[in-house]
Design a protein around this motif. Structure first.
Motif, mmCIF file in Angstrom:
data_model
loop_
_atom_site.group_PDB
_atom_site.id
_atom_site.type_symbol
_atom_site.label_atom_id
_atom_site.label_comp_id
_atom_site.label_asym_id
_atom_site.label_seq_id
_atom_site.Cartn_x
_atom_site.Cartn_y
_atom_site.Cartn_z
ATOM 1 N N VAL A 102 -24.357 28.703 15.940
ATOM 2 C CA VAL A 102 -25.560 28.407 16.730
ATOM 3 C C VAL A 102 -26.752 28.466 15.789
ATOM 4 O O VAL A 102 -27.024 29.504 15.185
ATOM 5 N N VAL A 103 -27.447 27.352 15.655
ATOM 6 C CA VAL A 103 -28.587 27.279 14.743
ATOM 7 C C VAL A 103 -29.824 26.828 15.505
ATOM 8 O O VAL A 103 -29.739 26.297 16.621
ATOM 9 N N GLY A 104 -30.963 27.027 14.882
ATOM 10 C CA GLY A 104 -32.238 26.625 15.470
ATOM 11 C C GLY A 104 -33.350 27.064 14.553
ATOM 12 O O GLY A 104 -33.158 27.941 13.697
ATOM 13 N N GLY A 105 -34.503 26.487 14.721
ATOM 14 C CA GLY A 105 -35.633 26.840 13.877
ATOM 15 C C GLY A 105 -36.078 28.272 14.110
ATOM 16 O O GLY A 105 -35.740 28.887 15.124
ATOM 17 N N PRO A 106 -36.838 28.853 13.166
ATOM 18 C CA PRO A 106 -37.359 30.211 13.347
ATOM 19 C C PRO A 106 -38.284 30.258 14.560
ATOM 20 O O PRO A 106 -39.240 29.493 14.655
ATOM 21 N N GLY A 107 -37.959 31.124 15.522
ATOM 22 C CA GLY A 107 -38.758 31.196 16.734
ATOM 23 C C GLY A 107 -38.118 30.504 17.919
ATOM 24 O O GLY A 107 -38.723 30.419 18.994
ATOM 25 N N SER A 108 -36.883 30.034 17.775
ATOM 26 C CA SER A 108 -36.198 29.363 18.883
ATOM 27 C C SER A 108 -35.542 30.360 19.846
ATOM 28 O O SER A 108 -34.956 29.950 20.853
ATOM 29 N N ASN A 109 -35.624 31.653 19.529
ATOM 30 C CA ASN A 109 -35.052 32.714 20.377
ATOM 31 C C ASN A 109 -33.556 32.509 20.617
ATOM 32 O O ASN A 109 -33.035 32.823 21.691
ATOM 33 N N PRO A 122 -16.836 38.925 27.199
ATOM 34 C CA PRO A 122 -16.800 40.185 26.432
ATOM 35 C C PRO A 122 -15.792 40.191 25.288
ATOM 36 O O PRO A 122 -15.899 41.028 24.387
ATOM 37 N N LYS A 123 -14.814 39.280 25.321
ATOM 38 C CA LYS A 123 -13.808 39.243 24.252
ATOM 39 C C LYS A 123 -14.229 38.352 23.090
ATOM 40 O O LYS A 123 -13.468 38.160 22.145
ATOM 41 N N TRP A 124 -15.434 37.798 23.192
ATOM 42 C CA TRP A 124 -16.010 37.042 22.077
ATOM 43 C C TRP A 124 -17.136 37.864 21.474
ATOM 44 O O TRP A 124 -17.923 38.479 22.191
ATOM 45 N N SER A 125 -17.222 37.864 20.159
ATOM 46 C CA SER A 125 -18.242 38.641 19.461
ATOM 47 C C SER A 125 -19.390 37.741 19.014
ATOM 48 O O SER A 125 -19.170 36.641 18.509
ATOM 49 N N VAL A 126 -20.618 38.220 19.218
ATOM 50 C CA VAL A 126 -21.809 37.512 18.749
ATOM 51 C C VAL A 126 -22.270 38.161 17.447
ATOM 52 O O VAL A 126 -22.625 39.338 17.424
ATOM 53 N N LEU A 127 -22.250 37.394 16.371
ATOM 54 C CA LEU A 127 -22.695 37.884 15.063
ATOM 55 C C LEU A 127 -23.998 37.190 14.700
ATOM 56 O O LEU A 127 -24.037 35.964 14.578
ATOM 57 N N HIS A 128 -25.037 37.966 14.529
ATOM 58 C CA HIS A 128 -26.347 37.424 14.156
ATOM 59 C C HIS A 128 -26.588 37.717 12.683
ATOM 60 O O HIS A 128 -26.680 38.880 12.285
ATOM 61 N N THR A 129 -26.660 36.679 11.863
ATOM 62 C CA THR A 129 -26.774 36.899 10.416
ATOM 63 C C THR A 129 -28.039 37.672 10.060
ATOM 64 O O THR A 129 -28.045 38.457 9.115
ATOM 65 N N GLY A 130 -29.110 37.459 10.829
ATOM 66 C CA GLY A 130 -30.341 38.199 10.560
ATOM 67 C C GLY A 130 -30.143 39.695 10.730
ATOM 68 O O GLY A 130 -30.533 40.496 9.873
ATOM 69 N N LYS A 131 -29.501 40.095 11.833
ATOM 70 C CA LYS A 131 -29.251 41.512 12.085
ATOM 71 C C LYS A 131 -28.289 42.089 11.059
ATOM 72 O O LYS A 131 -28.472 43.224 10.586
ATOM 73 N N LEU A 132 -27.249 41.321 10.706
ATOM 74 C CA LEU A 132 -26.307 41.789 9.688
ATOM 75 C C LEU A 132 -27.024 42.066 8.376
ATOM 76 O O LEU A 132 -26.741 43.058 7.685
ATOM 77 N N PHE A 133 -27.960 41.194 8.039
ATOM 78 C CA PHE A 133 -28.654 41.346 6.771
ATOM 79 C C PHE A 133 -29.581 42.558 6.791
ATOM 80 O O PHE A 133 -29.640 43.324 5.824
ATOM 81 N N GLN A 195 -11.099 40.414 18.397
ATOM 82 C CA GLN A 195 -11.823 39.547 19.311
ATOM 83 C C GLN A 195 -11.182 38.153 19.366
ATOM 84 O O GLN A 195 -10.552 37.704 18.406
ATOM 85 N N GLU A 196 -11.380 37.467 20.496
ATOM 86 C CA GLU A 196 -10.803 36.125 20.649
ATOM 87 C C GLU A 196 -11.542 35.088 19.802
ATOM 88 O O GLU A 196 -10.960 34.080 19.402
ATOM 89 N N GLY A 197 -12.834 35.312 19.558
ATOM 90 C CA GLY A 197 -13.606 34.353 18.775
ATOM 91 C C GLY A 197 -14.969 34.906 18.417
ATOM 92 O O GLY A 197 -15.343 36.014 18.814
ATOM 93 N N PHE A 198 -15.724 34.103 17.655
ATOM 94 C CA PHE A 198 -17.029 34.541 17.163
ATOM 95 C C PHE A 198 -18.086 33.462 17.389
ATOM 96 O O PHE A 198 -17.853 32.289 17.079
ATOM 97 N N ILE A 199 -19.232 33.865 17.911
ATOM 98 C CA ILE A 199 -20.414 33.011 17.954
ATOM 99 C C ILE A 199 -21.332 33.495 16.839
ATOM 100 O O ILE A 199 -21.836 34.619 16.886
ATOM 101 N N VAL A 200 -21.510 32.688 15.814
ATOM 102 C CA VAL A 200 -22.319 33.093 14.661
ATOM 103 C C VAL A 200 -23.707 32.469 14.797
ATOM 104 O O VAL A 200 -23.865 31.245 14.748
ATOM 105 N N VAL A 201 -24.707 33.315 14.982
ATOM 106 C CA VAL A 201 -26.074 32.868 15.262
ATOM 107 C C VAL A 201 -26.918 32.908 13.990
ATOM 108 O O VAL A 201 -26.876 33.882 13.234
ATOM 109 N N GLY A 202 -27.684 31.833 13.773
ATOM 110 C CA GLY A 202 -28.570 31.785 12.612
ATOM 111 C C GLY A 202 -27.880 31.344 11.346
ATOM 112 O O GLY A 202 -28.381 31.569 10.239
ATOM 113 N N PHE A 203 -26.757 30.688 11.499
ATOM 114 C CA PHE A 203 -25.947 30.272 10.343
ATOM 115 C C PHE A 203 -25.175 29.019 10.716
ATOM 116 O O PHE A 203 -24.698 28.896 11.856
ATOM 117 N N PRO A 204 -25.038 28.085 9.737
ATOM 118 C CA PRO A 204 -25.558 28.068 8.362
ATOM 119 C C PRO A 204 -26.986 27.507 8.307
ATOM 120 O O PRO A 204 -27.418 26.815 9.221
#
Length: 338
Positions: A102-109, A122-133, A195-204
């Motif tokens: 899931v991508v979007g410009g800075p400020g797209s919430n 609940p069996k899918w994990s949301v990974l936010h690259t910003g928070k990870l960093f 987890q069954e899958g991953f939603i990776v936010v803010g990447f690539p």
């Protein structure tokens, strides 16, 4: 001590060198030669950098920040797709890992909106690259440096120096080195492998990050774009507080990188039919409805693909067993005839 320094060099220095190489700001001087030859080349490069008036040219786009506007303004007939950018990269094979970008410009919430949608999964994990960093930087900053072991002390000091360097990059709005991001994602996915899958936010953020992920994980995800005009991005950014990369110069830099690096990557994904666009300029509840539908569709498609692969695997196993049984019967019949 030498082993620790070599390990830190590979872990921390090489990713930074890769980053500057991507920015076309890296000069290479081969060091395994006679000292006078190395010095001559080093001096030549140094003077070239100091005396050069040439600046790295960056393509300037009159895009309002929206991918729709970008597509209408930029036409690149015969342009390469994402996988074709690197001739050495083969098409990533299908894998059992289920991933959606899931991508979007800075400020797209995008993160808060995705989290709201994924409450029903609940069996899918949301990974936010910003928070990870940010978690990674906090870990580097809080590591205990009071150990008596000299090697451990040096390692902690170098980690904190790396943390300061990366924090400065964030303050300026620059991209984090690709290998650092990929390694953080890999570690996070490993922790949640059940987890069954991953939603990776803010990447690539660019083509290199996409390629690095595809080659590292052997999977080519679909990307959902939360597409907002620059006016909408600016309005949302103006309401945020507390992040070091929300300063005026960093926001300006991040928007520029989004135009120069992210939008071309999205075009490549679009050409491969791997891009789904959600209109982020609509009323908030309509944006949520459209985003929810898009995510649900991709999760359903990935789940169906996984089920199909399992069925194919079962069918292959049944066919193999049947083949073995037939062969055994033929052998038995031949022995009886003999």
């Amino acid at each position: 001590a030498a082993k620790v320094e070599l390990g830190n060099f590979k872990k921390h220095v090489l990713p930074v060198a890769e980053f500057f190489d991507y920015k076309q700001m890296l000069y290479l001087v081969t060091g395994d030669r006679k000292p006078d030859l190395v010095f001559t080349d080093f001096a030549a490069v140094f003077h070239k950098i100091v005396e050069s008036d040439n600046k790295i040219s960056r393509r300037s786009l009159k895009s309002a920040g929206s991918y729709r506007d970008y597509k209408s303004l930029v036409t690149t007939p015969g342009s390469q797709t994402l996988q074709e950018q690197d001739s050495s990269a083969s098409s990533p094979p299908l894998a059992s890992m289920r991933v959606v970008w899931v991508v979007g410009g800075p400020g797209s919430n995008k993160h808060s909106r995705v989290q709201e949608v994924m409450k029903s999964h609940p069996k899918w994990s949301v990974l936010h690259t910003g928070k990870l960093f940010w978690d990674y930087l906090e870990k580097l900053d809080t590591e205990d440096g009071t150990e008596d072991n000299e090697d451990r002390q040096n390692n902690n000091n170098e980690n904190k120096e790396v943390g300061r360097t990366l924090t400065e990059m964030l303050k300026k709005g620059d991209l984090v080195p690709d290998t650092v991001v990929a390694d953080m994602l890999k570690a996070a996915m490993k922790k949640e492998r059940d987890q069954e899958g991953f939603i990776v936010v803010g990447f690539p953020r660019d083509i290199v990050q996409a390629q690095t992920f595809e080659q590292k994980f052997s999977v080519a995800p679909v990307a959902l774009l939360l597409d907002c005009s620059e006016m909408e991005l600016g309005r949302n950014l103006g309401q945020r507080r507390g992040r070091v990369d929300d300063n005026k110069e960093a926001v300006k830099r991040r928007l520029q990188l989004y135009r120069d690096a992210t939008l071309p990557m999205l075009k490549s994904l679009d050409e491969e039919n791997r891009l789904r666009v959600v209109d982020g300029d609509k009323e908030p509840h309509k944006v949520m409805d459209e985003l929810r539908d898009a995510i649900e569709n991709e999760i359903s498609a990935l789940n169906n693909t996984g089920d199909d692969n399992e069925k194919e695997g079962d069918e292959d196993e049944e066919n193999t067993e049947k083949m073995i049984t037939d062969l055994e019967n033929e052998i038995s019949e031949e022995e009886e005839e003999g």
